[in-house]
Every structure is written in C-alpha cells, then in structure tokens.
Motif scaffolding. Structure first.
Motif, PDB file in Angstrom:
ATOM      1  N   UNK A 100      31.218  30.604  44.096  1.00 53.80           N
ATOM      2  CA  UNK A 100      31.255  30.556  45.549  1.00 53.80           C
ATOM      3  C   UNK A 100      31.528  29.124  45.968  1.00 53.80           C
ATOM      4  N   UNK A 129      37.948  43.152  38.714  1.00 50.16           N
ATOM      5  CA  UNK A 129      38.902  42.750  39.755  1.00 50.16           C
ATOM      6  C   UNK A 129      39.188  43.911  40.710  1.00 50.16           C
ATOM      7  N   UNK A 132      36.232  44.521  43.223  1.00 50.10           N
ATOM      8  CA  UNK A 132      36.078  43.553  44.314  1.00 50.10           C
ATOM      9  C   UNK A 132      37.400  43.305  45.048  1.00 50.10           C
ATOM     10  N   UNK A 133      38.371  44.181  44.798  1.00 53.37           N
ATOM     11  CA  UNK A 133      39.696  43.955  45.383  1.00 53.37           C
ATOM     12  C   UNK A 133      39.695  44.096  46.903  1.00 53.37           C
ATOM     13  N   UNK A 135      37.349  42.548  48.772  1.00 52.90           N
ATOM     14  CA  UNK A 135      36.562  41.424  49.295  1.00 52.90           C
ATOM     15  C   UNK A 135      37.397  40.152  49.262  1.00 52.90           C
ATOM     16  N   UNK A 136      37.709  39.667  50.424  1.00 52.14           N
ATOM     17  CA  UNK A 136      38.583  38.503  50.575  1.00 52.14           C
ATOM     18  C   UNK A 136      37.829  37.218  50.328  1.00 52.14           C
ATOM     19  N   UNK A 138      38.845  33.041  50.082  1.00 54.57           N
ATOM     20  CA  UNK A 138      39.934  32.101  50.252  1.00 54.57           C
ATOM     21  C   UNK A 138      39.664  30.792  49.520  1.00 54.57           C
ATOM     22  N   UNK A 139      38.395  30.535  49.212  1.00 53.12           N
ATOM     23  CA  UNK A 139      38.050  29.250  48.601  1.00 53.12           C
ATOM     24  C   UNK A 139      38.236  29.249  47.096  1.00 53.12           C
ATOM     25  N   UNK A 140      37.670  30.250  46.436  1.00 49.99           N
ATOM     26  CA  UNK A 140      37.792  30.276  44.983  1.00 49.99           C
ATOM     27  C   UNK A 140      39.098  30.971  44.623  1.00 49.99           C
ATOM     28  N   UNK A 141      39.428  30.944  43.347  1.00 46.10           N
ATOM     29  CA  UNK A 141      40.613  31.675  42.918  1.00 46.10           C
ATOM     30  C   UNK A 141      40.235  33.046  42.392  1.00 46.10           C
ATOM     31  N   UNK A 142      39.075  33.526  42.763  1.00 52.03           N
ATOM     32  CA  UNK A 142      38.494  34.788  42.298  1.00 52.03           C
ATOM     33  C   UNK A 142      38.031  34.729  40.842  1.00 52.03           C
ATOM     34  N   UNK A 143      38.581  33.811  40.086  1.00 54.31           N
ATOM     35  CA  UNK A 143      38.318  33.815  38.647  1.00 54.31           C
ATOM     36  C   UNK A 143      36.855  33.563  38.326  1.00 54.31           C
ATOM     37  N   UNK A 144      36.263  32.560  38.970  1.00 54.27           N
ATOM     38  CA  UNK A 144      34.847  32.271  38.696  1.00 54.27           C
ATOM     39  C   UNK A 144      33.974  33.456  39.091  1.00 54.27           C
ATOM     40  N   UNK A 145      34.388  34.154  40.150  1.00 59.96           N
ATOM     41  CA  UNK A 145      33.644  35.350  40.581  1.00 59.96           C
ATOM     42  C   UNK A 145      33.720  36.415  39.486  1.00 59.96           C
TER      43      UNK A 145
ATOM     44  N   UNK C 694      45.716  29.961  44.302  1.00 64.91           N
ATOM     45  CA  UNK C 694      45.793  31.294  44.907  1.00 64.91           C
ATOM     46  C   UNK C 694      46.328  31.211  46.333  1.00 64.91           C
ATOM     47  N   UNK C 726      41.736  39.888  44.814  1.00 60.00           N
ATOM     48  CA  UNK C 726      41.455  39.699  43.392  1.00 60.00           C
ATOM     49  C   UNK C 726      42.309  40.553  42.473  1.00 60.00           C
TER      50      UNK C 726
END
Lengths: 155, 257, 795
Positions: A100, A129, A132-133, A135-136, A138-145, C694, C726
């Motif tokens: 986050x 992926x 959670x597709x 859930x938007x 914008x800060x992370x690149x989703x990868x850490x999530x 991204x 994602x």
C-alpha cells in the motif's frame, strides 16, 4: 422534507438504528451516520472498488447498495475486521511487502483479498490478480499486493 | 454524485409488489448493480423504488429433464457456484464469470440483467442462444415469452408497467461455447458470443454489436461470417473493427460447436 | 570530522548508515491498513457546509444569465454564488512565469465570470447542509447561454482561425525554439535520416481520492485554516493569503492523509479557491470534494502532443542530430502557478537525452483549446520525450538492420564523460547509462528472449521486446520555478526535537501522499541521531508546525527533504552529546549515540540512557553548569544549488505478445533499472517505480480523454475511461545502481517519476517490435486494439 426510513443493522457486531433518507447509500451511511470512515468513496458507480465491504458475509460495493437495503443485515467494515483480528495476517503481509502507499484503496483491497482467502485453500498469482481485478490502485503496481496476498494465502 | 431523492418500498407479497410497480415513476430494485450507479450519476430519477428482494418464489435453480429453471432473484454468484447448473448449463456458468467482479456478482441478479437488456451484457445473449423462455408475473397472472421476443431494442424489453420478471427456463444444449473480448477483466464486452449446438442446429447470439442480441443460425462458418449485420460502433471501436472482431470470434468458436 | 559528519557516499570510509538502505516497512502504514487514516473527507467540523458546483455544459459560451430563484429555495440550501460575487473575495490569477519568455494567458477567476471556456468549468456554487442537497439545488439553477465557437483540435488552434481569447490575438500560450546550429547541414549530409510523427493522447491522473478541501475561516481572527489534499501546503498558504487578502501567517494549510496525487494535487484549482472564498463569505467551514465525474471534467489533464521528430545517423550507427517539432494542446487557461508551458518546455529539454550527439534543433508550441485545463502530471514531459526519442531510435536501428540494444550501446553517453552538458543546455552531474544497459540486458536475459522471440515467430506467435533509455529531472533548484517569479520554494527544512523520554519528533516541510516520505524521514532521523526507528515520529503537511518549504513534486522529497532531515539529525546528535558530556563529565569526543544510549565511542559501552539525558536536560537543568543551555530542538534547511536539476538515468524493457487477429496486447513482463543515487529504502523505491510503470502502461494502452468536436468530454467516468487494473499488469522486475549525488551528504536523487517516464516508450517499442514482421507500426497512443488492427490493415 425528504422521506426518512428507519433502518436497523448490525455493524461490526453492534446493533445500530437510524432514521435516514432512502437515497443514502451504504458507504455514506457508514461514514456520515456512524463515523466509520475506513470505507472510502472513489467513484460512486461501482467501478473502483474503494468502497468494498462485507454484508452478510459477502463482499459488496458499498456505493451500489442503499443503506435501507442493509436493514436486518450484518455489516462488517475494515475497522471491525481489524479489531476482531480477522485481517491481522493479511494486514501484516501487506505491511511487510509494502502493498500500500496512499492507503485509499487499501480497505477495499483487503476486503477483496480476504474474500479470496476465505474461499480457497491456495491460489496462483493469476487467480489472485483475477480476484482483485475490480479494485483500482494507482500508487502501487499491484505486484506488492499480489505478493502480500500470495504470502497470506499460501503461507 | 449523490442520487436524487426517491421513495422506497419493500413489498412483502407479490400482490403488493404488482401494485407498487404499476405506480407512475416506479422502478424495480433487485441487486441494484445497474440501477444504483444510474441513480448516483443522476441519469435516472424515479419517484419510487420497489425493492423486490424480499419476495418469495423468485429464487432457486431447478434442474429439469431438458432444461434448467433459474429464478429471477438468483445472484450471479449463486449461478456461478451452482455445481448442478455448471453441469447442465455450462454456457450460462461460463458467461456469469465474465460479469464485472465478485462484489458485483454477489448482488447482481439474473432478472436484473435480463430486464435491463444492456446490449453489451452476457446473459441476454445466452438466453437468446439457448431459446430460453422467460416467465413474467403480474396481477393478471403469468405469461411466458420467448427470449427472442423479449429483447426488443436498446434497453428495451417486453416488460410492461406492473410486471415483474419471475425467472427463465433455459433448454439444455449438446455443446456450447462462450467467448468474449474485453480490454480488461470484468469490463463490458467489446463483442462476445454465446453459441450452442443442438443436434445439427447451431445458434450463435452476439452481444456488443447491436441494440439487442444478434442471432445467427448458420450452416457454415462462411455463412456465419457473411450474415453478420453491420455492428454499432462504440467509443473505441468502429463498426468495421467490431465486425472484424466478431468474425475472429466466429472462427474461434466454430470448431467448438 | 567524525564518521557521523561524513557524507554517506564518502569514498573509502565506513560510514554507519543505520537504517539507510534498508527495506523497513513504513510506520505510518498501520493506520491506513486498519481504515484509520484521516483523509480530508474523513474530518468532522461543527456547522460544516457543503459546496457543489454548477458547471458549464458548453465548451465555450457566454453566460448571459444565471437564475438562482429556485435553487435558493431548495431544502437545505444556505447560499448560491456566481462568479462576480466570489470575485469580490478572491482575486483572479494569471499563470505566467518570467523565464518562459513570451508565455501568455488570460486571468482566471475562482468561478467563471462572463464566459465559460471549457465544459465542466464552474459557473456557480451552491452551498447546502449536505452534498446531496447542494446537488439537488444545482439542478434547479437556470442558465441562458450564448454559444461561442469551440476550438478542440490542436492544429486548428495553432492556425488561429478562431481565437479563444480575443485580447491575446492568437491561441499560442507559449512557444520555444532551440538550435545548436549546424543541424540542417547534418541532416543534408547524413547517411541515414529517419522521421516519424507520434501522437500522445490527453489523459489524466484519476487519483483514488478525489480532490478535497475544507476551508475554515475564523472571522474573529481574520484567519483561515484549510485542510487541503495538496502536495504543497506552503505554496497554497501563500496563494490563499494573497488572493483572499488574509495575512500570510493567519493562513494555515494542513494536508492530512492524501489518497494519491501524482502531481494532480499540486496545482491551484478554481473550484478550491472558490471554496475558500465561500468560507470567508459565510464565516463557517465549507467542504468541497470533487466526485469522480467532476474529477474527469476538472482535474488537470496532461500530455496531449503531436511530435514530429527526425534523427540523422551515420551508416555505422552513430546518432548525429535530432530535430523536433512538438505541438501540445492545453485548456483555455495556463494553470496557476506553475504554468502549462512547463510540459512542452521539458519535451524540448529532454528529447534525445541519453545520447551523445551534439546537434539539436527544436520548435515547440503550446496552444489553448476549449477542453479541460492541463498542467504538470507525474513525469511531466518525460513520457513524451522518452517515447519519441526511443521510438525514433528504434526506427533508426531497424533501418540499419541493427539490434536496438547494440544501437544504444554505440550512442549512450559514456559513463566516464561527466560532468556533461547536453545539446539542449541541461547539465548532468554523473549518470550510468552503460552500466544500466548492461545490468538490464543481463537481468532480463535479453539474448534468450530474442532467441525465444525468433522461435515463436515461426509459430506465428508475435512477441516484442522494447527498450527505453531515459534521463529524469529530480531535486530541482529554484531554476524550475523560483527564477520565473513563482513563490514556490525549492528549499526545505526539517526540525528535529528530542523528547524527554528519548523519542525524536521530526517536522519536515516535504509532504506525504503514500510514497513513504514519512517512513524514510524516520529512517534517516533515527540513523542520524542514533535512536531506534520506533522512537521516531514524523509530522509533515502542516504550515503551522513545519519549517517553510516546497512540499512534494518533481521527485524531490528524498533528495531535498531527506537531506534536511539528515543535517538536522546530525546537528541534534551533536547537541545531545554536548548535554551528555556535561552530565557524564566526560569529553564529548569520547562519546557517541547508538541504539538509544550515549556510548563510549571506542568501546561501545553504554554510558547514559537517552531518557535519562532527557530527564536531566528538561527537568533538572539546575544540575548542569550555570553557563550551559541544552538545545535539543534543531532545524536545518537544504537547497540544491550546484545543478539546476539533478538528473538521474534509467532504462526499461517491456516484453509483450500481440494478437494480430484481435489487436490485443498481452504484457508478459517489464523491467526497470534505475540509478537514483543513494537508495534509502529499496522496498519503497521498487513499488514507487512499479506504480509509475503501471501509470505509464495506462498511457500506452488504455488512457485517453476523448473529446467530441463540440468540446464535450465523451468518456468522463470509470467505465469508459480505462485505467490499468491488476488482471492485465505484468510482474515488474526492478534493479538499482547507486551513483550518489555529491551535492548532498545523503547522496539521494529522486525516483518517484522514473517508472512513468519510460514505460510508455518501452511498451510502444515492444509492440512495434512484435509487429515488425507484419510490416506494421503504431505511433498514436494509447495503442487500442483498433489502432493496432488499423496498422495491420485489418480494418
């Protein structure tokens, strides 16, 4: 004067009764009536997922549900699931993996992730992926999530 | 954007529901996954929302000999998670997985999707492909309408004021294929098709190319490609692009039927 | 000079870096994880009023008449205001800066006066007890309009057949030319000349949290407190003060938790200024939160460019010159106070950036249109400059039949060439292009990917590999804005206060929007002072508490704010040792601080616990010598001075697979090698880069603000405007090189925008690499399936 309706629901384990206009959606109700500001408003048309919370054990978009529709329902918000420690393992994984940044999407993201964790034994990165597709972020690149959820779900 | 104000009622019986639904400016509310965004965006200003989610007899998935009956209030998640439905009606099971995202599927209903008749929606096309029969209830009793007659135009169905869609009966198919092209998971389709084979008959219903599902009953792949009408363009895709994509989907679907 | 005073990058010395360089989880993330953050919309105020705006449905129209008769009677309505009324309390602004020669823009008012110039411009404000009631009343406002001609197309705007602002004579906000000389000769005689025109779609930030402001005017004190989701609280303090005529120190701006900003929230918005003015008029707190539809209509847009670029090179592959003609369309006003000329200016500065050619010519025009206003958005101009540069470089490599990595190797500025002045005039302290390229090719296993690509092509599977080398502006000096007359601070300060129980409070003027500013400041402060991280608390975003400074923008937080924290921390440590020496009656030179204790510097033996130091200093100073005064609160400031901008370098790669039947692009993987100097927290840097990548992918594949010919925004909602989610994003591999800047002790450069700067170029080059065997090429972003199918000749 706008019609006011009585609504009673159990929020984070506590029963609440309020008199509200029919048009108030569930997230506005939680935020404005109950002061539970952990659920966020990002679009109010059901696309960004920031408002994701749990009603009767299922995740829903809080902005797409009228508060009056939650009458008689069990509502769990991020605050409740934090205090009950249900999200503890997932929150720890998020924290340690830096999943986050601004935190605005995080409550909704945690709700969606926890929904996956409760329903499956294991999940691939693709399955994570996909879950959670909606859930938007914008800060992370989703990868850490994805990394954090992978750790929490697969152990 | 906050919704405009409206009255709200949650009938406890069908009779009460019919009465409320017939009032001027009344709109039925079930899952609300399409209606509530429209309200929040102030695209719609009904006088009264009639919440039908408390009504009995509108849920349930029933496996019959040659068909599957699904209640209008079944949520997409219930359809997705029904092992019976997946076994007997795989087309619909596959289709619902494409609808938006889990949080929306938990609330959105079959009846809501069919009654809204969004041209990019999956379930109307499935209904047309399978030759589903829709049951409509009102104070006058029940009537049955074939899917092809139910979907009339852009967001336009055969539902009259005071009527409530009660459910749909989907005849089974021998083979089926569901394909959808979308930019991102859960998006409305650019184009998609719901195709079935019954015996030697092939029925392929497209969504996303016209005001309502476009049904083809082709004997060959070439005939199918040639019989596609000119699609309606959208913000990102010209009619020509949609036609091309529809043909690509036909090529991909054909051998699976 | 002891070890504690050496720069972190001091050669040949073991400097104890403490937490610096460690992937420590952010302390302030805990509250966000529990939904217990405090975003501006979460705050509660007595008598809070809500404002909703009546926005112009037309892109260009004279406001003939506004009737509020029915609106004021609507339930819950407190007041309704038009432009002239609000103008009595809030003066208009003109967004020009002296160093952008010739830039011009008309005055902009908080609420439109006389004319609406873009669809969505606020033309009236309704204040009510609730937002719902305010929106109800907005619908009851009646307006009479006189439609005016609309300018939407940038080429048309440049031609000037229709001039939007009659007083300005044409639609050119700003233009710039640059010429090293000798360019035409080079192009005339070069072995190879390639030319291409790139189009970049206008797009926008889509911050998860809408813009939010609560303005609270206290009439008794003539003071204004503003809770504002802004990146630059001091800048806003100055602006509220000047435009609302309230003395500067009577204005306090507080930025609480912010749900993403990316540059969107560093600008002055008319509707936010109106909100503040309305609080003054009504003498009560007033809140405005931009909802999602409003955000699309009125948050700044960015990056609408048509760039024609030519490259000349020798047949051996040496780049000789670049020639650029760039045209960009902004809204009807230059945005205050940074101006809307900066993005285009950056494109001129940065084109060709990584390469060692000497000749460069550029022409750039910034033109007004009747679409939403535009201004700086994360990576400002870099995505354009990097894409057109790396795109034309790949085209040249293709023409020569050379591998794109090889071509770059020949042309990247050598790693030992520094300091270096680039043909556009920008100066590089020290970059590492070759080291970065080598690391990238190794990390991604480039040759193996090429072999696999070749094999798959025979099976009609079309994969593409795209490279994008880049330079990036970080840690700007006053050269960016200050020299032009803007009251934007390029310096920052940090106050560190030692607490009696041994804790340290850090107050710094750089702000936090989620990137981890407060986390790295805790790491730096703890390391500099000698306490453990759990003893540190950080406060940012409050003009009433922190030193004066610039806030967050242009990737300056770590390099500038971090340096101020480091300097203050080291100074505090010295002062603490002064006290310790008095308490212990020992020589200060024998002492140090480590792990919450004063220790013997040589033996590491603990001599005094810090909470004991605090007790004595604050509660028992009577036990210390008469002439001794403890100074346990220290402030230090830092301004980057030597270089106008501290440039960093990086290189990215994208691996894609293109479906030639559908035009769909599958992103298989992405890499980013970045040299941002001293890395304070690798984990934070990595996800910042990934988030930026991204965002850049969004620009390359998905995002565009679509306008109709009448200036109507066609896709201003989240279903129609596509942002990256994602399901479609690849895993992104990050690797680091650390070439510290010698301008500071910390050695940190910036990194927040790097991902966004290079990703669109990498993805574009990958797509074109995939399409190359099919003789197709795409140059108009975003690369939708339709655009790819068109390039393939299939539609």
């Amino acid at each position: 004067m706008e019609q006011a309706l009585n609504v009673t629901m159990t929020v984070n384990g506590a029963q609440v009764t309020r008199s509200i206009p029919a048009r108030q959606h569930l997230v506005d109700f939680l935020r404005d009536e109950l002061g539970l500001t952990g659920s966020h408003i990002g679009c109010e048309h059901g696309v960004c997922g920031a408002c994701t919370l749990r009603v009767n054990g299922e995740i829903v978009r809080g902005c797409l549900m009228l508060a009056v529709q939650a009458d008689g329902c069990r509502v769990d918000t991020i605050e409740g699931l934090s205090d009950s420690k249900e999200l503890e393992k997932l929150q720890k994984a998020f924290h340690e993996k830096n999943a986050l940044q601004c935190g605005f999407c995080t409550p909704g993201m945690l709700m969606a992730a926890q929904d996956l964790i409760r329903s499956k034994k294991k999940a691939t990165r693709e399955e994570i992926r996909a879950h959670i597709s909606g859930n938007y972020c914008r800060c992370t690149g989703y990868q850490a999530i994805v990394d954090a959820i992978e750790e929490a779900i697969n152990g | 954007m906050k919704a405009p104000s409206f009255a709200y009622a949650k009938p406890r019986s069908l009779a009460e529901a019919f009465d409320l639904a017939a009032r001027p400016g009344a709109k039925l509310l079930a899952g609300g996954q399409s209606l509530i965004p429209a309200l929040n965006l102030r695209l719609s200003s009904p006088e009264l929302l009639v919440d039908i989610t408390g009504l009995a007899g509108l849920s349930g998935i029933e496996i019959l000999k040659g068909s599957v009956r699904v209640g209008a209030l079944c949520t997409h998640t219930q359809i997705e998670q029904s092992a019976d439905l997946r076994k007997h009606l795989p087309l619909v099971a596959e289709a619902v997985a494409h609808i938006a995202h889990p949080a929306i599927r938990n609330r959105g209903t079959l009846g809501g999707s069919l009654a809204l008749a969004d041209p990019a929606a999956e379930l109307p096309a499935c209904a047309v492909a399978l030759e589903a029969v829709l049951t409509i209830s009102s104070s006058r009793g029940e009537r049955r309408v074939a899917a092809a007659d139910f979907f009339k135009g852009l967001f336009e169905t055969d539902l009259k004021p005071g009527e409530i869609l009660a459910g749909a009966e989907f005849p089974k198919a021998d083979k089926s294929v569901f394909l959808e092209l979308a930019r991102r998971q859960g998006d409305y389709a650019i184009v998609g098709l719901a195709g079935i084979a019954r015996g030697s008959e092939r029925r392929i219903a497209f969504f996303g190319i016209g005001a309502k599902p476009v049904l083809l009953k082709p004997k060959s792949l070439d005939e199918a490609k040639a019989s596609l009408p000119t699609p309606v363009a959208d913000l990102y895709h010209s009619a020509s692009t949609k036609l091309h994509l529809a043909r690509v989907l036909l090529e991909r679907a054909w051998n699976r039927l | 000079m002891g070890k504690a005073e050496l720069p972190l990058h001091a050669p040949g010395t073991q400097v104890d870096k403490g937490y610096i360089g460690q992937s420590v989880p952010r302390p302030n993330a805990q509250r966000l994880l529990q939904g217990r953050g405090a975003f501006t919309d979460d705050l509660r105020f007595p008598r809070l009023a809500h404002v909703a705006f009546f926005r112009s449905p037309y892109a260009h129209a004279r406001i003939r008449k506004l009737s509020f008769e029915n609106a004021v009677k609507s339930p819950g309505v407190i007041a309704v205001f038009d432009g002239p009324k609000v103008a009595e309390y809030c003066s208009p602004w003109v967004a020009v800066l002296a160093h952008l020669k010739g830039i011009k823009s008309p005055p902009q008012y908080a609420i439109a006066v006389d004319r609406a110039c873009w669809q969505g411009e606020a033309c009236a404000a309704v204040v009510a007890e609730s937002r719902s009631q305010a929106e109800d009343a907005v619908q009851l406002i009646e307006a009479q309009w006189e439609e005016l001609p609309v300018v939407v197309d940038m080429e048309e705007s440049l031609r000037g057949d229709v001039v939007i602002h009659q007083d300005l004579k044409d639609n050119v906000c700003f233009k710039r030319e640059h010429d090293t000389g000798g360019v035409d000769e080079v192009f005339a005689s070069a072995d190879v000349v390639v030319e291409e025109t790139f189009h970049f779609g206008r797009h926008t930030g889509v911050c998860p949290e809408g813009r939010a402001i609560v303005a609270d005017y206290n009439a008794a004190e003539h003071s204004l407190t503003v809770y504002h989701a802004t990146q630059a609280p001091h800048m806003m303090q100055d602006i509220f003060s000047r435009h609302l005529n309230i003395p500067e120190a009577n204005v306090r701006v507080i930025a609480k938790d912010i749900g993403g900003s990316y540059g969107i929230k560093v600008h002055v918005y008319a509707d936010e200024m109106a909100t503040a003015a309305i609080s003054v008029i009504l003498r009560r707190p007033v809140k405005f939160v931009a909802d999602r539809l409003e955000s699309f209509l009125s948050d700044i847009h960015a990056r609408e460019h048509r760039a024609r670029v030519r490259l000349a090179c020798s047949k051996a592959g040496e780049i000789l010159a670049f020639d650029l003609d760039d045209l960009t369309a902004i809204g009807p006003y230059s945005v205050y106070p940074r101006t809307s000329g900066i993005e285009g200016n950056q494109v001129v500065n940065l084109t060709g950036g990584p390469y060692k050619h000497q000749k460069y010519k550029a022409r750039m025009h910034v033109v007004f249109t009747n679409k939403n206003v535009t201004c700086q958005y994360r990576a400002v101009g870099h995505p354009i400059a990097v894409a057109l540069t790396e795109g034309i470089v790949d085209l040249a490599a293709q023409k020569l039949g050379m591998d794109p990595a090889e071509f770059r190797k020949i042309n990247l500025v050598p790693d030992d060439a520094y300091p270096y002045t680039f043909p556009s005039g920008i100066k590089f302290e020290k970059l590492s292009h070759h080291k970065a390229l080598d690391l990238l090719l190794r990390t991604m296993n480039y040759s193996q990917l090429r072999a696999e690509q070749s094999r798959l092509r025979n099976q009609k599977v079309y994969r593409g590999i795209g490279l994008a080398a880049m330079i990036e502006v970080t840690n700007p000096s006053p050269a960016f804005y200050g020299v032009g007359g803007a009251r934007i601070s390029a310096q920052d300060g940090a106050t560190l206060r030692f607490e009696p129980t041994g804790m340290v409070t850090v107050m710094c003027s750089v702000t936090e929007q989620g990137q981890g500013t407060e986390g790295i400041f805790a790491q730096i402060a703890a390391s500099a002072v000698g306490v453990s991280m759990d003893k540190v608390r950080v406060i940012t975003g409050d003009t009433g508490v922190t030193p004066y400074g610039g806030g967050t923008w242009a990737s300056r937080g770590a390099g500038i704010g971090g340096e101020a924290v480091l300097l203050a921390g080291r100074a505090l440590r010295t002062n603490m040792l002064d006290v310790a020496a008095q308490i212990l009656k020992l020589d200060k030179a024998e002492l140090d601080i480590k792990d919450n204790n004063v220790i013997n510097r040589l033996t590491s033996e603990p001599k005094l616990q810090l909470q004991e130091l605090g007790r004595v200093a604050y509660f028992r100073p009577d036990t210390l010598p008469l002439d001794f005064q403890s100074e346990l609160t220290v402030t230090r400031h830092y301004t980057p001075r030597q270089y106008g901008f501290t440039f960093t370098n990086g290189i990215q790669a994208s691996l894609v697979e293109v479906d030639p039947d559908t035009g769909f692009v599958k992103l298989l993987k992405h890499w980013c090698v970045e040299d941002s100097g001293t890395v304070i927290n690798p984990m934070l840097v990595d996800e910042q880069i990934r988030g930026g990548v991204v965002q850049g992918i969004g620009a390359a594949l998905y995002e565009e603000c679509l306008y109709g010919p009448d200036g109507q925004l066609l896709n201003g909602n989240m279903a129609d405007y596509l942002v990256p989610m994602s399901g479609e994003m690849p895993d992104i591999v990050c690797a680091h090189i650390e070439t510290p800047t010698l301008q500071s002790q910390l050695g940190a450069k910036g990194v927040g925008e790097a991902g966004t700067a290079g990703a669109p170029a990498a993805v574009m080059n990958a797509i074109n690499d995939a399409l190359a065997p099919l003789n197709a090429r795409v140059t108009r972003m975003p690369f939708t399936p339709e655009r790819i199918l068109k390039a393939l000749g299939k539609v």
